[in-house]
Enzyme design. Structure first.
Site, PDB file in Angstrom:
ATOM      1  N   CYS A   1       0.827  -1.207   0.000  1.00  0.00           N
ATOM      2  CA  CYS A   1       0.000   0.000   0.000  1.00  0.00           C
ATOM      3  C   CYS A   1       0.866   1.264   0.000  1.00  0.00           C
ATOM      4  O   CYS A   1       1.854   1.349   0.732  1.00  0.00           O
ATOM      5  CB  CYS A   1      -0.906  -0.005   1.226  1.00  0.00           C
ATOM      6  SG  CYS A   1      -1.819   1.523   1.464  1.00  0.00           S
TER       7      CYS A   1
ATOM      8  N   CYS B   1      -8.022  -0.311   7.169  1.00  0.00           N
ATOM      9  CA  CYS B   1      -6.988   0.720   7.108  1.00  0.00           C
ATOM     10  C   CYS B   1      -6.806   1.286   8.512  1.00  0.00           C
ATOM     11  O   CYS B   1      -7.750   1.830   9.097  1.00  0.00           O
ATOM     12  CB  CYS B   1      -7.402   1.824   6.136  1.00  0.00           C
ATOM     13  SG  CYS B   1      -6.247   3.220   6.134  1.00  0.00           S
TER      14      CYS B   1
ATOM     15  N   GLN C   1     -10.532  19.803   5.822  1.00  0.00           N
ATOM     16  CA  GLN C   1      -9.344  19.131   6.359  1.00  0.00           C
ATOM     17  C   GLN C   1      -9.680  17.702   6.791  1.00  0.00           C
ATOM     18  O   GLN C   1     -10.738  17.444   7.361  1.00  0.00           O
ATOM     19  CB  GLN C   1      -8.794  19.915   7.550  1.00  0.00           C
ATOM     20  CG  GLN C   1      -8.157  21.241   7.165  1.00  0.00           C
ATOM     21  CD  GLN C   1      -6.804  21.072   6.490  1.00  0.00           C
ATOM     22  OE1 GLN C   1      -6.177  20.027   6.566  1.00  0.00           O
ATOM     23  NE2 GLN C   1      -6.353  22.124   5.823  1.00  0.00           N
TER      24      GLN C   1
ATOM     25  N   ASP D   1      -4.867  29.916   1.694  1.00  0.00           N
ATOM     26  CA  ASP D   1      -4.692  28.480   1.877  1.00  0.00           C
ATOM     27  C   ASP D   1      -4.718  27.850   0.486  1.00  0.00           C
ATOM     28  O   ASP D   1      -5.686  27.192   0.099  1.00  0.00           O
ATOM     29  CB  ASP D   1      -5.842  27.946   2.751  1.00  0.00           C
ATOM     30  CG  ASP D   1      -5.681  26.471   3.107  1.00  0.00           C
ATOM     31  OD1 ASP D   1      -4.662  25.870   2.709  1.00  0.00           O
ATOM     32  OD2 ASP D   1      -6.579  25.924   3.769  1.00  0.00           O
TER      33      ASP D   1
ATOM     34  N   CYS E   1       0.062  23.130   2.684  1.00  0.00           N
ATOM     35  CA  CYS E   1       0.175  21.676   2.836  1.00  0.00           C
ATOM     36  C   CYS E   1       1.433  21.154   2.151  1.00  0.00           C
ATOM     37  O   CYS E   1       1.687  19.950   2.196  1.00  0.00           O
ATOM     38  CB  CYS E   1      -1.069  20.984   2.286  1.00  0.00           C
ATOM     39  SG  CYS E   1      -1.352  21.325   0.541  1.00  0.00           S
TER      40      CYS E   1
END
Length: 442
Positions: A89, A177, A271, A368, A395
């Site tokens: 993964c 997960c 987010q 942002d 980010c």
């Protein structure tokens, strides 16, 4: 004469000493003849056997996986996730590192990007070098925070839900997960047959019980009857236009942050970490210190998270203009901010809408931008507006560093930088830089 094709080195193994961490979830090593290797599943200082996964003779660099660890770092642990490791993964980058080491590595990447692209030391950026975990995420080695409130599962040819392998379209089928938030896990996506689907995205809102799945059928496939373990809204991705349309239930989820409820339509940005929205609003407001009656811009404003926080603090005489390119996000932002008379949301790209507004000065700016950053032209425009403070939420540390250099050219310096680990186990990190005009402040 045609040049001979270069020989692929995929599958070739090299025994290497591993050097520093690099941006992207890997470390740097070199072959004996000096070729650069970007090696995943390793840590600085280790000695490993690295197997090439991409690249050819003479390439600027090769990509590789550490398939055997000959000398391990003290920061290495057994990966808690059974799906982590070479060829498996691609969702996580640092399952094999202690949580404190992960944050240290992320800090080193941010520091390196700042130095290389903006010429700034941590001290010059007003940063103490630490990467702060979100509340509740500081767990012992071997434990994994379940933080991801939105998970996009790929579906293999047999209808099994899984996650994509690193830099691949191949699907790694999974039973669970570990970083998925409880609200996602409790839907039981991995347990059912998704034949005919290309992907299934699961969303579990923070602060409400809203759950949504977004189904993307393969060409010509029919939508299945969705019966999951919890009540859920169902949306589908249309083959013709890629738009997302409601099949069943609400076309949005309700998210909660900064004491307000926000409607977020399918495909709208929010987010992913449950603590992220509040953490970032707090950091931005502490950096800007809004005053009653000021004028503020919220750029790339999404569904209005920062615009609402600003409007709350600027009072009846203050004003906020938000700009957002996504049509659905603009509808949601206008809905979310309907209580505020002096908030306006404009739809379009920042670089084209902002000049059209005729605004020549503002007090505060929040931006942002997407992963690519704002870019030189937009930063030049923002620098000309005379804002007393600018908060930049990023980010991607490389894009942030590039834009900070442009802001410096425009007469702004970094007052403070804060770095948050809002994507544990991955290489991603969130930064909040607060800028002010040169000559202001201490």
């Amino acid at each position: 004469m045609q040049a001979e094709p270069k020989k692929s080195l995929v599958g070739t193994e090299f025994e290497v000493e591993v050097g520093p961490v690099a941006h992207g979830g890997h470390c740097i090593a070199r072959t004996t003849d000096g070729q650069v290797l970007f090696v995943r599943h390793t840590l600085p200082g280790e000695r490993v056997v690295a197997r090439v996964t991409e690249g050819e003779e003479g390439a600027r660099f090769l990509r590789a996986d550490a398939v055997t660890v000959l000398e391990a770092s003290k920061d290495r642990i057994e990966a808690p996730c059974p799906y982590a490791g070479p060829g498996r993964c691609g969702g996580c980058d640092w399952q094999h590192a202690k949580p404190g080491a992960q944050r240290r590595l992320k800090g080193e990447v941010v520091a390196e990007q700042l130095k290389r692209l903006a010429g700034l030391t941590p001290e010059e950026a007003g940063w103490d070098g630490t990467v702060m975990p979100a509340e509740g995420d500081k767990l012992p080695a071997g434990e994994v925070p379940a933080w991801r409130t939105r998970v996009q599962y790929a579906v293999d040819a047999d209808g099994n839900a899984g996650l994509r392998r690193h830099r691949s379209h191949e699907v790694e089928p999974i039973e669970h997960c570990m970083i998925a938030a409880p609200g996602v896990s409790e839907l039981g996506i991995e347990e059912r047959d998704w034949s005919g689907m290309a992907s299934v995205e699961a969303i579990a809102a923070t602060g409400s019980q809203d759950r949504m799945v977004i189904l993307e059928p393969r060409p010509g496939a029919r939508l299945p009857l969705v019966e999951l373990d919890k009540p859920v809204s169902v949306m589908r991705v249309e083959e013709k236009d890629g738009g997302v349309h409601r099949v069943h239930g609400r076309a949005f989820v309700r998210e909660r942050a900064d004491g307000r409820t926000h409607r977020v339509g399918s495909g709208g940005f929010w987010q992913v970490h449950p603590q992220a929205a509040d953490t970032l609003v707090k950091a931005v407001m502490q950096g800007l210190l809004p005053r009653k009656g000021e004028m503020a811009l919220d750029l790339y404003c999404g569904v209005g998270l920062f615009a609402g926080a600003l409007a709350d603090r600027l009072g009846d005489q203050g004003a906020v203009l938000g700009i957002e390119s996504g049509k659905r996000a603009v509808e949601d932002a206008r809905h979310n901010l309907a209580d505020f008379d002096r908030v306006r949301i404009e739809q379009g790209k920042v670089e084209s809408v902002l000049p059209r507004t005729g605004i020549t000065e503002v007090d505060l700016i929040v931006l942002d931008p997407p992963r690519a950053g704002a870019g030189r032209k937009t930063v030049q425009h923002l620098s000309s507006l005379g804002a007393r403070r600018i908060a930049y939420v990023a980010c991607d540390p490389a894009a942030l560093a590039r834009d900070l250099a442009y802001f410096r050219d425009g007469g702004y310096r970094v007052r403070t930088l804060r770095v948050f680990d809002l994507f544990p186990m991955t290489h991603h990190v969130e930064c909040v830089a607060v800028l002010e005009p040169v000559g202001k402040g201490s």
